[in-house]
Each structure stands twice: as structure tokens, then as C-alpha cells.
Design a protein around this motif. Structure first.
Motif, short mmCIF file in Angstrom:
data_model
loop_
_atom_site.label_atom_id
_atom_site.label_comp_id
_atom_site.label_asym_id
_atom_site.label_seq_id
_atom_site.Cartn_x
_atom_site.Cartn_y
_atom_site.Cartn_z
N THR A 131 -50.84 89.06 58.14
CA THR A 131 -50.59 88.93 56.70
C THR A 131 -51.00 87.56 56.17
O THR A 131 -51.46 87.44 55.02
N LEU A 132 -50.84 86.51 56.96
CA LEU A 132 -51.20 85.17 56.48
C LEU A 132 -52.69 84.92 56.68
O LEU A 132 -53.11 84.12 57.52
N HIS A 133 -53.49 85.61 55.87
CA HIS A 133 -54.94 85.42 55.94
C HIS A 133 -55.44 84.86 54.61
O HIS A 133 -54.80 85.01 53.56
N ARG A 134 -56.59 84.25 54.66
CA ARG A 134 -57.11 83.54 53.50
C ARG A 134 -57.37 84.47 52.31
O ARG A 134 -57.17 84.10 51.15
N GLY A 135 -57.83 85.70 52.59
CA GLY A 135 -58.14 86.62 51.52
C GLY A 135 -56.95 86.91 50.62
O GLY A 135 -57.10 87.03 49.39
N ARG A 136 -55.77 86.98 51.21
CA ARG A 136 -54.56 87.26 50.44
C ARG A 136 -54.28 86.14 49.44
O ARG A 136 -54.03 86.38 48.26
N TYR A 137 -54.36 84.89 49.93
CA TYR A 137 -54.02 83.77 49.06
C TYR A 137 -55.14 83.45 48.07
O TYR A 137 -54.88 82.96 46.97
N ALA A 138 -56.37 83.79 48.42
CA ALA A 138 -57.46 83.67 47.46
C ALA A 138 -57.26 84.65 46.32
O ALA A 138 -57.53 84.33 45.15
N ALA A 139 -56.78 85.86 46.64
CA ALA A 139 -56.51 86.85 45.60
C ALA A 139 -55.39 86.39 44.68
O ALA A 139 -55.47 86.54 43.45
N PHE A 140 -54.34 85.81 45.25
CA PHE A 140 -53.25 85.29 44.42
C PHE A 140 -53.75 84.16 43.51
O PHE A 140 -53.40 84.09 42.34
N ASP A 141 -54.55 83.28 44.09
CA ASP A 141 -55.06 82.14 43.32
C ASP A 141 -55.92 82.63 42.15
O ASP A 141 -55.80 82.13 41.02
N ALA A 142 -56.76 83.62 42.41
CA ALA A 142 -57.62 84.16 41.36
C ALA A 142 -56.79 84.85 40.28
O ALA A 142 -57.08 84.72 39.08
#
Length: 291
Positions: A176-187
Motif C-alpha cells: 500500500t505504501l507505494h509512490r503511485g498512491r501518494y502521487a495520486a493524492f498530491d495531484a
């Protein structure tokens, strides 16, 4: 059919920062969820400035146990301690303490977890990938010990004192702690006019290009993000309520990335990927994977 899920984590608080919404999602379905915690977090830090006092440092091991008990109650799980000692996070070139969990032979350290597996008889076990999710020595060791225990639990000649053999049907890495997840939140935050709370973090986060491609299973657990947050906050010495865990409103999280994500790495049942259920393929199977 009685469904049973075993999460294996390195420290108290890991069960709340990794896969906690998944846990709450399955608890709500009546699944028996158990967390096996490898260490007591004795050599951890106090990451919440409001809790950073000499008295709390003195009592940190007891505090972390109490926090774990509170989080377990919020999540609705049973939790067991495997009894190992936190390795700490040594500086480069620094040796691990003599009693550190990460120093142990994984085949030997697997013993207590073999006992838990044979007693619970889970259809699903989750642990960390070979990198530990991030390179803490206890997380890497947790991976090694988990995989050794899955093998040994199914071996009639291994650890006979720990009960009848059990073959875990499905084993997952929590990703779950992958970069794609947090990039999506940031966007999503940027699109909502709320800034980019993870921009600096993402700029420093170099991720393997194939990491997203490893994801096989996406658990739709957004309705339980609130429970996850409550469990996180129970770990008051570890979680700053004003920190980045809570930088994105829940509604944006639910819209931006509504799943927690896993990689299926072992299965004794047919698997049709991608999945949205850790128990896909076992719900209608006979409840007997003993050897």
C-alpha cells in the motif's frame, strides 16, 4: 466457512500504518483477523513532538504496548507478540545490537510464528516484500521470517511441538505504501486548489519502475479510512496528528485512491488477476489446508 486472516508486522503501529483499512473492512465482514507483531518497538523513536518528554522516553516500551492494545481495540483484531527485540535503525556502518531481531537466523526466529499459523490456520497471510517496504532491518527480517514460517508451518517435520502442519493458501505482500498512491493524492489536492502536500516527499522518493506493475490485488476499503486514522492516532508516541499522514482530507483520499494494495506471491488456489478480495478463490473451498 470461517475466514481467518493473519497480518505479520515488525513493530507496534505498523498494523495501523499499513493495511489497517483492509483489516477493518474484513473485520466488518466477520473475518477473524490476527496481527502478529515481531518486536515491541523498544528501540523506536518518539515521532510526535507533543509526546517527546523524558518521562515518555523512559517508559517507551510500556507506552508502545499500551498503544498497541488501544489500536487493536479500534480495529477489532486479536494481536499477539512474537517476543523479539527491536533492532533500532542504525546509522550506516553501525552494528546492530547483540539482541536485535534482525540478527537472528530467520529459520530459527520463524518458530513462534509457525505456532501462530498452526493455531490460527489462516487462509490468508500478509507480510512485507523483500525490501521490507522500506529498508528498516526489522522490516526486512519480518519478510524473511514470515516466508520461512509459511514454509515451515506446512512441513510435518518442522517444529512438531507447535501443532499440526498447515499450508497457508494465499500469501500477499502489503504494497500500500507505494509512490503511485501518494502521487495520486498530491495531484488530487492540487486539482482541488489545496496545494501539493507531498511534493517534496515525492521528489525524494525514487521508486522501482516496476513496483506498480507488481500490484495484483486492490481491496476496496475506502469506507474504513476513518477507522485506520483512529488506529493510527492510538499510537500517540509514533504519529503526529499534524503530520503528513493527515495532510489529505479523507474525501479526497477516498476519491483519489480508494483501495489498499497487495501483491499475491503464493497461492494454492486458482487466482484470476487482478483481484479485489484477499480471499478470492478460497471462500468456496473446503476449510482444510492441513497437511
Amino acid at each position: 466457512m470461517s475466514l481467518r486472516l493473519l497480518h505479520v508486522h515488525a513493530h507496534p503501529d505498523d498494523e495501523s500504518s499499513k493495511g489497517a483499512a483492509t483489516t477493518a473492512y474484513y473485520v466488518a465482514q466477520g473475518v477473524d483477523v490476527v496481527v502478529a507483531t515481531c518486536t515491541g518497538g523498544e528501540r523506536g523513536s518518539i515521532l510526535n513532538p507533543k509526546m517527546d518528554t523524558p518521562e515518555n522516553w523512559k517508559n517507551l516500551p510500556a507506552l508502545r504496548k499500551a498503544e498497541m492494545e488501544k489500536a487493536a481495540g479500534i480495529l477489532g483484531i486479536r494481536q499477539v507478540w512474537l517476543g523479539f527485540v527491536d533492532s533500532g535503525m542504525p546509522d550506516e556502518g553501525e552494528e546492530l545490537p547483540p539482541d536485535a531481531f534482525a540478527r537472528l537466523d530467520p529459520a530459527v526466529a520463524a518458530g513462534p510464528l509457525v505456532k501462530v499459523i498452526r493455531e490460527l490456520r489462516p487462509q490468508v497471510l500478509t507480510t512485507y516484500d523483500e525490501s521490507g517496504g522500506y529498508p528498516h532491518p526489522d522490516h526486512i527480517q519480518c519478510h524473511r521470517v514470515s516466508m520461512a514460517a509459511v514454509e515451515a508451518a506446512a512441513d510435518p517435520d518442522a517444529w512438531p511441538e507447535h501443532g499440526e502442519p498447515w499450508q497457508v493458501p494465499k500469501v500477499y505482500y502489503d504494497m500500500t505504501l507505494h509512490r503511485g498512491r501518494y502521487a495520486a493524492f498530491d495531484a488530487a489536492m492540487h486539482e482541488a486548489g489545496l496545494g501539493r502536500p507531498y511534493a517534496e516527499w515525492l521528489a525524494q522518493w525514487s521508486e522501482d519502475t516496476d513496483r506498480l506493475s507488481r500490484l495484483t490485488t486492490f481491496v476496496p476499503c475506502a469506507d474504513y479510512f476513518e477507522v485506520r486514522n483512529a488506529a493510527l492516532l492510538a499510537h500517540a508516541t509514533q504519529i503526529d496528528p499534524d503530520g503528513r499522514w493527515f495532510a489529505v482530507p479523507l474525501e479526497i483520499q477516498k476519491a483519489g485512491w480508494p483501495t489498499e494494495d497487495y501483491q499475491l506471491v503464493r497461492s494454492t488456489v486458482p487466482a484470476k488477476l487482478p483481484e479485489d478480495d484477499l480471499f478470492a478463490g478460497v471462500r468456496d473451498e473446503p476449510d482444510d489446508y492441513s497437511i
